[in-house]
Design an enzyme around this catalytic site. Structure first.
Site, PDB file in Angstrom:
ATOM      1  N   TYR A   1       0.798  -1.242   0.000  1.00  0.00           N
ATOM      2  CA  TYR A   1       0.000   0.000   0.000  1.00  0.00           C
ATOM      3  C   TYR A   1       0.826   1.286   0.000  1.00  0.00           C
ATOM      4  CZ  TYR A   1      -4.394  -2.401  -0.136  1.00  0.00           C
ATOM      5  OH  TYR A   1      -5.449  -3.148  -0.573  1.00  0.00           O
TER       6      TYR A   1
ATOM      7  N   GLU B   1      -8.985  -6.845   3.962  1.00  0.00           N
ATOM      8  CA  GLU B   1      -8.210  -7.940   3.368  1.00  0.00           C
ATOM      9  C   GLU B   1      -7.638  -8.867   4.435  1.00  0.00           C
ATOM     10  OE1 GLU B   1      -5.759  -5.762   0.505  1.00  0.00           O
ATOM     11  OE2 GLU B   1      -7.632  -5.134  -0.451  1.00  0.00           O
TER      12      GLU B   1
HETATM   13  C1  HEM Z   1      -6.309   2.195  -1.651  1.00  0.00           C
HETATM   14  C2  HEM Z   1      -5.589   1.668  -2.613  1.00  0.00           C
HETATM   15  C3  HEM Z   1      -6.158   0.862  -3.760  1.00  0.00           C
HETATM   16  C4  HEM Z   1      -7.284   1.055  -4.471  1.00  0.00           C
HETATM   17  C5  HEM Z   1      -8.333   2.175  -4.316  1.00  0.00           C
HETATM   18  C6  HEM Z   1      -7.358   0.002  -5.465  1.00  0.00           C
HETATM   19  C7  HEM Z   1      -8.355  -0.148  -6.407  1.00  0.00           C
HETATM   20  C8  HEM Z   1      -8.451  -1.202  -7.287  1.00  0.00           C
HETATM   21  C9  HEM Z   1      -9.527  -1.396  -8.236  1.00  0.00           C
HETATM   22  C10 HEM Z   1     -10.700  -0.460  -8.440  1.00  0.00           C
HETATM   23  C11 HEM Z   1      -9.298  -2.552  -8.886  1.00  0.00           C
HETATM   24  C12 HEM Z   1     -10.157  -3.175  -9.997  1.00  0.00           C
HETATM   25  C13 HEM Z   1     -11.053  -4.210  -9.375  1.00  0.00           C
HETATM   26  C14 HEM Z   1     -11.745  -5.051 -10.421  1.00  0.00           C
HETATM   27  O1  HEM Z   1     -11.050  -5.755 -11.158  1.00  0.00           O
HETATM   28  O2  HEM Z   1     -12.952  -5.003 -10.498  1.00  0.00           O
HETATM   29  C15 HEM Z   1      -8.066  -3.099  -8.374  1.00  0.00           C
HETATM   30  C16 HEM Z   1      -7.476  -4.245  -8.831  1.00  0.00           C
HETATM   31  C17 HEM Z   1      -6.163  -4.556  -8.572  1.00  0.00           C
HETATM   32  N1  HEM Z   1      -5.339  -3.976  -7.643  1.00  0.00           N
HETATM   33 FE1  HEM Z   1      -5.837  -2.471  -6.441  1.00  0.00          FE
HETATM   34  N2  HEM Z   1      -6.258  -0.807  -5.324  1.00  0.00           N
HETATM   35  C18 HEM Z   1      -5.500  -0.306  -4.299  1.00  0.00           C
HETATM   36  C19 HEM Z   1      -4.314  -0.832  -3.839  1.00  0.00           C
HETATM   37  C20 HEM Z   1      -3.600  -1.799  -4.498  1.00  0.00           C
HETATM   38  C21 HEM Z   1      -2.267  -2.210  -4.139  1.00  0.00           C
HETATM   39  C22 HEM Z   1      -1.483  -1.670  -2.934  1.00  0.00           C
HETATM   40  C23 HEM Z   1      -1.882  -3.145  -5.048  1.00  0.00           C
HETATM   41  C24 HEM Z   1      -0.556  -3.843  -5.150  1.00  0.00           C
HETATM   42  C25 HEM Z   1       0.519  -3.228  -5.500  1.00  0.00           C
HETATM   43  C26 HEM Z   1      -2.990  -3.344  -5.957  1.00  0.00           C
HETATM   44  C27 HEM Z   1      -3.011  -4.235  -6.999  1.00  0.00           C
HETATM   45  C28 HEM Z   1      -4.116  -4.540  -7.740  1.00  0.00           C
HETATM   46  C29 HEM Z   1      -4.126  -5.550  -8.782  1.00  0.00           C
HETATM   47  C30 HEM Z   1      -2.947  -6.409  -9.208  1.00  0.00           C
HETATM   48  C31 HEM Z   1      -5.426  -5.575  -9.282  1.00  0.00           C
HETATM   49  C32 HEM Z   1      -5.956  -6.447 -10.416  1.00  0.00           C
HETATM   50  C33 HEM Z   1      -5.836  -5.611 -11.638  1.00  0.00           C
HETATM   51  C34 HEM Z   1      -5.629  -6.348 -12.864  1.00  0.00           C
HETATM   52  O3  HEM Z   1      -6.496  -7.153 -13.231  1.00  0.00           O
HETATM   53  O4  HEM Z   1      -4.563  -6.081 -13.394  1.00  0.00           O
HETATM   54  N3  HEM Z   1      -3.992  -2.511  -5.584  1.00  0.00           N
HETATM   55  N4  HEM Z   1      -7.583  -2.261  -7.402  1.00  0.00           N
END
Ligand code: HEM
Ligand SMILES: Cc1cc2nc3c(=O)[nH]c(=O)nc-3n(C[C@H](O)[C@H](O)[C@H](O)COP(=O)(O)OP(=O)(O)OC[C@H]3O[C@@H](n4cnc5c(N)ncnc54)[C@H](O)[C@@H]3O)c2cc1C
Length: 408
Positions: free
Chosen positions: A95, A137
């Site tokens: 994060y 989580e």
């Molecule tokens: C407050 C912080 C964060 C927010 C608001 C956020 C938001 C999101 C959203 C909206 C999605 C798409 C969900 C979907 O597929 O319907 C997502 C997917 C994802 N997030 Fe986050 N996220 C956050 C933090 C993180 C962090 C810290 C990581 C890791 C470095 C991360 C890695 C991912 C990955 C790998 C996906 C799947 C995307 C894909 O299919 O490539 N996220 N996140």
């Protein structure tokens, strides 16, 4: 706790995210991957190239900023995302990396308009939002690990059976390599599969819905071969062409919130297009296994007879149900006089004979299919909360889009 001043600054600057959000998140990913290329082992590169991930992140950050003083409003969104994060193994230590580059991207895009005061307020707000994700989580990691046969992160599974279901869909039956059993799950949930494809620099992760009811001694996923594109889909082609019985794939425990509510008794329609039928197979089989007496309609649209997967299985399962009905149609049937129930796209005139205002609907398929189905169901008076859908990619709010279209 955020100070009132911080809340005011974040809320007053949130609209910038609505207009500049995708620019900011595009810049964010570019900078983050340059500094942390190892994260490319987790992110889906295609979602990046198509811009869907940037939009999904921008929309969520905007919503979080808008409701920064009442984050409970966005709990359903956080839960859906956290399921995906948990399946991919996103951890608290990730994060601060996202926070650092999100702030850098805001500065980069807004330039002088992003004063120190604004950036500091955003840094504080990000901390609160990130903590909300981390807490949700943690609960999910604990639940996944502590359930019967549970495990943490990814574990090796053996393909014990590979079976062709249509000319493009193949099922893979998976059992843990360590000899343990599989966990139970809710019908509609998905597995995250991780593969290292020879010649590819990074590991690739993809989600696949479980396509059978819980209670077997295996998981089953059913994968469509994404071919005849330029480029062809990496993981689906690899699974079809190179992963055979006896081979191993890495799997993380089932996740997802698109699940069958077993408490409800109203009529239910499971509506799918193409490979979107996989979660519906799990729901249908579960309804049959539990002796449901509900009116159950399984409605499937396929390109033609050769693309129609699980036809016999659906017939066998619906026959076990007291009130089960299966309908299917083809966009361009090969046999014009065949036994299908509709031709062309799924239409209002077809659905209005089946669906009423009380029906609970679950939908899955390609985005244009989902949009069409959501529009028809809305027109037929199905309540918002009874139009439930799953995306085979980053999520979007189709019901809000539908309302916008109606307003315009
Ligand atoms: C407050 C912080 C964060 C927010 C608001 C956020 C938001 C999101 C959203 C909206 C999605 C798409 C969900 C979907 O597929 O319907 C997502 C997917 C994802 N997030 Fe986050 N996220 C956050 C933090 C993180 C962090 C810290 C990581 C890791 C470095 C991360 C890695 C991912 C990955 C790998 C996906 C799947 C995307 C894909 O299919 O490539 N996220 N996140
Ligand atoms: C919750 C969920 C459940 C799912 N369940 C299932 C399921 O049950 N069965 C199933 O088959 N799939 C399912 N999916 C989809 C699955 O996760 C994969 O997205 C799918 O298999 C395609 O992956 P791939 O690696 O083969 O294709 P990718 O390599 O990811 O490519 C996908 C598409 O993008 C195109 N593309 C590739 N590179 C680019 C580029 N640079 N620019 C533009 N376009 C490009 C490709 O031509 C291809 O058509 C699900 C997805 C989610 C999120």
């Amino acid at each position: 706790m955020l100070s009132q001043k911080t809340i005011d600054i974040v809320k007053s600057t949130a609209p910038i995210l609505e207009t500049e959000g995708t620019k900011i998140t595009t810049c964010f990913y570019k900078m983050m991957f340059e500094a942390h290329p190892e994260l490319l082992n987790i992110f889906n590169h295609v979602n990046q190239k198509q811009g869907r991930q940037q939009t999904a992140l921008a929309n969520t950050v905007y919503a979080a900023a808008k409701y920064i003083d009442q984050l409970e409003v966005i709990v359903p969104v956080v839960t859906q995302i956290s399921h995906k994060h948990r399946g991919l193994g996103i951890k608290p230590e990730h994060y601060p990396i996202v926070g650092e580059f999100l702030l850098k991207a805001i500065k980069e895009v807004l330039g002088d308009a992003a004063t120190d005061e604004i950036i500091n307020a955003w840094a504080e707000a990000y901390g609160v939002i990130a903590q909300a994700f981390i807490d949700v989580e943690k609960g999910m990691y604990d639940a996944a690990a502590n359930q019967e046969n549970g495990w943490v992160d990814f574990k090796d599974f053996t393909v014990v059976k590979k079976e062709q279901e249509s000319n493009v869909i193949t099922s893979f039956y998976l059992q843990p390599k360590d000899g343990s059993g599989v966990t139970t799950y809710e019908p509609g949930q998905y597995l995250t599969i991780r593969v290292k494809i020879p010649g590819e620099e990074y590991t690739l992760n993809r989600q696949y819905s479980l396509s059978c009811a819980p209670g077997h001694d295996y998981y089953r996923i059913s994968v469509k071969k994404e071919k005849d594109f330029d480029p062809n889909g990496k993981v689906s082609n690899y699974l079809h062409d190179h992963v055979n019985e006896g081979d191993t794939v890495e799997v993380s425990a089932p996740s997802g919130i698109f699940t069958l509510n077993m408490e409800e008794t109203a009529p239910i329609a499971l509506i799918s297009g193409g490979v979107g039928l996989t979660p519906m197979m799990s729901m249908l089989e579960t309804l049959a296994d539990t002796g449901s007496k509900r009116e159950i309609y399984f409605i499937h649209a396929a390109r033609n007879e050769e693309f129609h997967a699980f036809k016999d299985d659906v017939e066998e399962i619906t026959a076990r149900l007291e009130n089960g009905h299966a309908y299917y149609g083809y966009e361009k049937p090969l046999n014009a006089n065949g036994d299908h129930h509709f031709e062309g796209y799924l239409s209002k005139s077809f659905l209005e004979n089946i669906i009423n205002e009380e029906t609970i609907t679950y939908i899955c398929g390609p985005v244009p299919f989902l949009k069409n189905a959501v529009r028809i169901l809305t027109e037929l008076g199905v309540k918002d909360e009874n139009i439930r859908y799953e995306f085979f990619g980053p999520a979007m709010d189709l019901k809000a889009e539908e309302k916008e279209t109606v307003k315009a």
